[in-house]
Design an enzyme around this catalytic site. Structure first.
Site, PDB file in Angstrom:
ATOM      1  N   LYS A 170       0.852  -1.184   0.000  1.00  0.00           N
ATOM      2  CA  LYS A 170       0.000   0.000   0.000  1.00  0.00           C
ATOM      3  C   LYS A 170       0.888   1.235   0.000  1.00  0.00           C
ATOM      4  O   LYS A 170       1.521   1.557   1.005  1.00  0.00           O
ATOM      5  CB  LYS A 170      -0.897   0.049   1.232  1.00  0.00           C
ATOM      6  CG  LYS A 170      -1.961   1.148   1.079  1.00  0.00           C
ATOM      7  CD  LYS A 170      -2.496   1.668   2.387  1.00  0.00           C
ATOM      8  CE  LYS A 170      -1.654   2.735   3.009  1.00  0.00           C
ATOM      9  NZ  LYS A 170      -1.465   3.956   2.197  1.00  0.00           N
TER      10      LYS A 170
ATOM     11  N   CYS B 284      13.613  11.214   6.732  1.00  0.00           N
ATOM     12  CA  CYS B 284      13.691  10.903   8.166  1.00  0.00           C
ATOM     13  C   CYS B 284      15.132  10.961   8.660  1.00  0.00           C
ATOM     14  O   CYS B 284      15.368  11.039   9.853  1.00  0.00           O
ATOM     15  CB  CYS B 284      13.046   9.573   8.473  1.00  0.00           C
ATOM     16  SG  CYS B 284      13.453   8.329   7.275  1.00  0.00           S
TER      17      CYS B 284
ATOM     18  N   GLU C  35      10.068  16.452  14.527  1.00  0.00           N
ATOM     19  CA  GLU C  35      10.593  16.403  13.167  1.00  0.00           C
ATOM     20  C   GLU C  35       9.913  17.518  12.361  1.00  0.00           C
ATOM     21  O   GLU C  35       8.687  17.545  12.277  1.00  0.00           O
ATOM     22  CB  GLU C  35      10.226  15.032  12.604  1.00  0.00           C
ATOM     23  CG  GLU C  35      11.048  14.602  11.449  1.00  0.00           C
ATOM     24  CD  GLU C  35      10.764  13.151  11.049  1.00  0.00           C
ATOM     25  OE1 GLU C  35      11.655  12.538  10.480  1.00  0.00           O
ATOM     26  OE2 GLU C  35       9.654  12.643  11.285  1.00  0.00           O
TER      27      GLU C  35
ATOM     28  N   GLU D  73      10.278   1.673  10.101  1.00  0.00           N
ATOM     29  CA  GLU D  73      11.223   2.778   9.892  1.00  0.00           C
ATOM     30  C   GLU D  73      10.431   4.040  10.180  1.00  0.00           C
ATOM     31  O   GLU D  73       9.596   4.448   9.365  1.00  0.00           O
ATOM     32  CB  GLU D  73      11.698   2.808   8.440  1.00  0.00           C
ATOM     33  CG  GLU D  73      12.477   1.587   8.003  1.00  0.00           C
ATOM     34  CD  GLU D  73      13.823   1.450   8.666  1.00  0.00           C
ATOM     35  OE1 GLU D  73      14.259   2.415   9.341  1.00  0.00           O
ATOM     36  OE2 GLU D  73      14.434   0.383   8.536  1.00  0.00           O
TER      37      GLU D  73
END
Ligand code: ADP
Length: 480
Positions: free
Chosen positions: A174, A283, A384, A249
């Site tokens: 997906k 990331c 982040e 992750e």
């Protein structure tokens, strides 16, 4: 325009059961660049069934045969690299040069795992009994459900499905709603490579419903996810019901430490790359820069000069180094982070605003921004940012630098710039991060393990390490 409003299930392009579709817009211009089917849990269940039915045969194929399919896919992805790169750039705004790099890197995953498929070795272990032998086999876990984000729309897919297929697993992917077009093209290439029906399936649809189907179905053995820590935690909790394997992750908050003894030009280059590549939407992006006090001023000056030179614009223009951020939500987060820091006393040394003149008005563009005087308590130092904003703080000692770097629930990537070998070793070993770039702002390579400590995730992608994520260990005790 890509207008394949279908999903790839059981070796065929099929309509979604709901009949719904999705528009994909270029974040640089707002224009519609494609349409895709948008399904739900029912499509996911169909795909899981197809993957489950294909598993026995695929897992029993000779490793050399699986390797050949992957090699063909490598060749096809490489041949179509420009076309795939253009799709990536159009659907998520990445500068075209970076998009090409991404696609070539993705092809490399198929090549690497075509080779690795042949190296799933077992063991024999000396037994405690004369009439017994201990054999250790490694076998594919089963059906893998992979969920990928929009920031590397081809690479994240390749990095999961290549080792999964090599290990003998079948997959249901997906992709992110923002970037289905390059995934569709990739699955056309999978079809062309001749993979048996059901070995690789593509479902595009409502994330929570598709995700729930993956978690609830006992036919799915493993969830491989890249995305936010929030969703990763949901998936991990949901996977507990059937004790599914997970690899995650998740978010990062990478610190970069620049010591006074560093090659400052190299550090400027590395920091620029690790902060502004993909418009700060990685990331592993530098999210916090700590510079030793004695060089902070000259270093920031050089860095700002480099940042000011960066051309911002539509990623399809070859001169552009910094593209738009992905969407309105992404833009708001970035602007909020800047505003929050400014209001709490940080100085905006360059950038700081949304770009709204002329063509910029159509997209989600933010000026590449450098903030100094940042402190704990500001959002930029805690969350982040996922955008082109670089907060800079100073440190005085090596211990302080390590403490500041480790002071985060995240532990994906960290960077260190120093010419002192002893310091490089000490600091790299003390950092609680899965990836440490020493004088290197771009540490990712196909053959190296990629993954995080702490809340940045579980498991590793890349290298031979990723194969373990898709293999079970079986002890066969042979007696007579
Ligand atoms: P981002 O905020 O960067 O989009 P997300 O974690 O929301 O990160 O998205 C990463 C991937 O996870 C995307 O493919 C997205 O559709 C998917 N996703 C989002 N929510 C869920 C969920 N509840 N279950 C399963 N997948 C999800």
């Amino acid at each position: 325009m890509t207008d394949i409003q279908k999903m790839y299930i059981g070796g065929e392009w099929v309509d979604s059961i709901s009949g719904e579709s999705l528009e994909v817009r270029n974040p640089a211009t707002g224009e519609v660049v494609g349409r895709a089917a948008f399904g739900d849990h029912r499509d996911a269940l169909r795909a899981i069934d197809a993957a489950h039915a294909a598993f026995p045969e695929w897992s029993r194929l000779l490793a050399r045969e699986r390797s050949r399919y992957l090699y063909r896919l490598y060749e096809l992805v490489y041949q179509h690299r420009n076309e795939l790169a253009e799709l990536v750039s159009a659907e998520m705004g990445k500068p075209i040069r970076e998009a090409k790099g991404e696609v070539v890197g993705s092809a490399d995953y198929f090549l690497w795992y075509a080779e690795e498929a042949k190296r799933v070795y077992g063991e024999t272990i000396p037994s405690s009994f004369p009439n017994k032998r201990i054999l250790v086999h490694r076998q594919p876990v089963g059906v893998v459900a992979a969920i990928t984000p929009w920031n590397f729309p081809v690479n994240m897919v390749a990095r999961k499905i290549a080792p999964a297929l090599a290990a003998g697993c079948t997959v249901v992917l997906k992709p992110a709603e923002a970037t289905p077009l390059s995934a569709i093209r990739l699955f056309e290439l999978i079809h062309e490579a001749g993979f048996p029906p059901g070995v690789a399936n593509l479902v595009i649809g409502q994330p929570d419903k598709v995700g729930e189907a993956f978690l609830k179905s006992p036919k799915v053995a493993k969830i491989a996810f890249t995305g936010s820590t929030r969703v990763g935690k949901l998936l991990m909790a949901g996977a507990a019901e059937h004790v599914k394997r997970v690899s995650l992750e998740l978010g990062g908050h990478a610190p970069t430490l620049v010591f006074a003894d560093a090659d400052l030009d190299l550090a400027v280059k590395g920091v620029f790359e690790s902060k502004f590549r993909n418009t700060g939407q990685m990331c592993i992006c530098t999210n916090r820069l700590y510079v030793e006090r004695s060089v902070a001023e000259p270093f920031v000056e050089r860095l700002v000069a480099r940042v000011k030179k960066a051309k911002v614009g539509d990623g399809r223009n070859p001169d552009v180094e910094v593209g738009p951020v992905i969407n309105e939500r992404g833009l708001e987060k970035v602007l909020n982070h800047i505003e929050d820091a400014r209001s709490k006393g940080a100085a905006v040394v360059c950038g700081g605003n949304r770009l709204t003149e002329g063509d910029y008005a159509k997209g989600y563009f933010v000026e590449p921004t450098v903030l100094t005087g940042v402190e704990r308590g500001m959002r930029v130092l805690e969350e982040e940012t996922f955008g082109p904003v670089l907060p800079v703080a100073v440190f005085d000692t090596e211990d302080e630098a390590i403490r500041l770097a480790n002071d985060s629930p995240y532990g994906l990537a960290a960077y260190v710039y120093t010419r002192d070998l002893g310091r490089a070793v000490r600091v790299a070993e003390a950092l609680e991060f899965g990836i440490v770039g020493v004088n290197d702002g771009a540490p990712v390579q196909t053959q190296a393990p990629f993954g995080g400590f702490k809340e940045s995730g579980l498991g590793r992608e890349g290298g031979h390490h990723a194969m373990d994520e898709f293999l079970e260990i079986k002890h066969i005790s042979l007696a007579w």
